[in-house]
Enzyme design. Structure first.
Site, PDB file in Angstrom:
ATOM      1  N   GLU A 149       0.862  -1.184   0.000  1.00 58.01           N
ATOM      2  CA  GLU A 149       0.000   0.000   0.000  1.00 58.01           C
ATOM      3  C   GLU A 149       0.895   1.229   0.000  1.00 58.01           C
ATOM      4  OE1 GLU A 149      -2.987   0.260   3.119  1.00 58.01           O
ATOM      5  OE2 GLU A 149      -2.861   2.450   3.144  1.00 58.01           O
ATOM      6  N   GLU A 154      -3.035  11.116   2.792  1.00 60.27           N
ATOM      7  CA  GLU A 154      -4.099  10.636   3.685  1.00 60.27           C
ATOM      8  C   GLU A 154      -4.211  11.635   4.826  1.00 60.27           C
ATOM      9  OE1 GLU A 154      -2.961   7.031   5.715  1.00 60.27           O
ATOM     10  OE2 GLU A 154      -5.010   6.573   6.284  1.00 60.27           O
TER      11      GLU A 154
END
Ligand code: NAG
Length: 261
Positions: A149, A154
């Protein structure tokens, strides 16, 4: 290097010299290939453009690690110009009391792979909420397994933006940096994904507003296909209490450029 980045370097002096590429000759050779637009920056110009390049929800369904139930009803194109994901508080939902928001997610129809001797640039502008309980993200998730990932950007409800690369669930490069004026200004995130010379390690250079923020390395990520996901999740990693008013995550001028051979 863009003209504006050159200008900024000139204005701020030698301090920004480190914002250059670690291997400028290799980078110049790559850019000479004139990249292919896998997703053009017009992808949010209309609902049709959106649906040409993106699907609604997650590749695996309509929930993920948080309190939002995703649906296409929460996804809009505004002013033929940008993508808007809208989160509405519902209170505990009848079908699943762990869900207390309706919100929106899209993921790219294509899978993205950095090939040896290639590279990908992923870029977009964001107006992202940073209040507790809001958890918007722009991220890459392994098609064949998790991890890998890479969190291109984010926001985990702390006022900061996070950049993360997961080799395993516990071996993670993670950096949180200040994210000024989240609700009033577009911030540009660019991540340059490049293969290292070992042919397996992926190098990710994370830029915010044209300044290099950090470089992270992903184990065995060259040649691996990734999903690209833009989600507006709630609670989960961003805290256990969130807004009860409607909130938004806006994304503009998203593009993916390939320099793969
Ligand atoms: C992940 O793997 C890469 C390649 O082996 C390595 O350079 C990097 O340091 C690793 N990340 C962490 C957090 O250990």
């Amino acid at each position: 290097m863009s003209t504006s980045r050159l200008l900024l370097s000139a204005l701020l002096g030698a301090g920004l010299a480190a914002a250059g590429h670690s291997d400028p000759l290799k980078e110049r050779a790559l850019k000479a290939r004139a990249g292919t637009a896998l997703i053009p920056d017009t992808c949010f110009d209309s609902q049709d453009d959106l649906e040409t390049y993106f699907e609604y929800n997650y590749p695996w369904g309509d929930t993920h690690n948080g309190a939002a139930l995703m649906s296409s009803a929460q996804v809009s194109i505004i002013h033929d110009a940008y993508l808007q994901l809208r989160s509405d508080y519902t209170g505990p939902q009848a079908d699943n009391a762990d869900l207390s928001y309706n919100s929106g997610t899209v993921y790219a129809k294509q899978h993205f792979t950095v090939e040896a001797d290639g590279g990908l640039d992923m870029q977009a502008n964001f107006v992202a909420p940073v209040a507790e309980g809001t958890w918007p993200a722009f991220w890459l998730d392994g098609v064949n397994s998790w991890p890998p990932e890479i969190d291109l950007a984010e926001w985990k409800g702390t006022g900061k933006v996070s950049f993360n690369t997961f080799n395993t669930s516990s071996e993670v490069a993670a950096l949180d940096v200040d994210y000024p004026t989240p609700s009033t200004a577009w911030h540009t995130i660019l991540v340059e994904l490049r293969p290292e010379s070992d042919g397996t390690t992926l190098k990710a250079d994370f830029y915010m507003n044209e300044e290099l923020v950090t470089t992270q390395y992903g184990d065995g990520m060259v040649g691996q296909p990734f999903y690209m996901i833009i989600d507006y999740q709630m609670l989960g990693s961003s805290g256990s209490s969130g807004p009860t008013e409607t909130t938004y995550f806006d994304v503009q001028y998203l593009s993916v450029t390939s320099y793969n051979p």
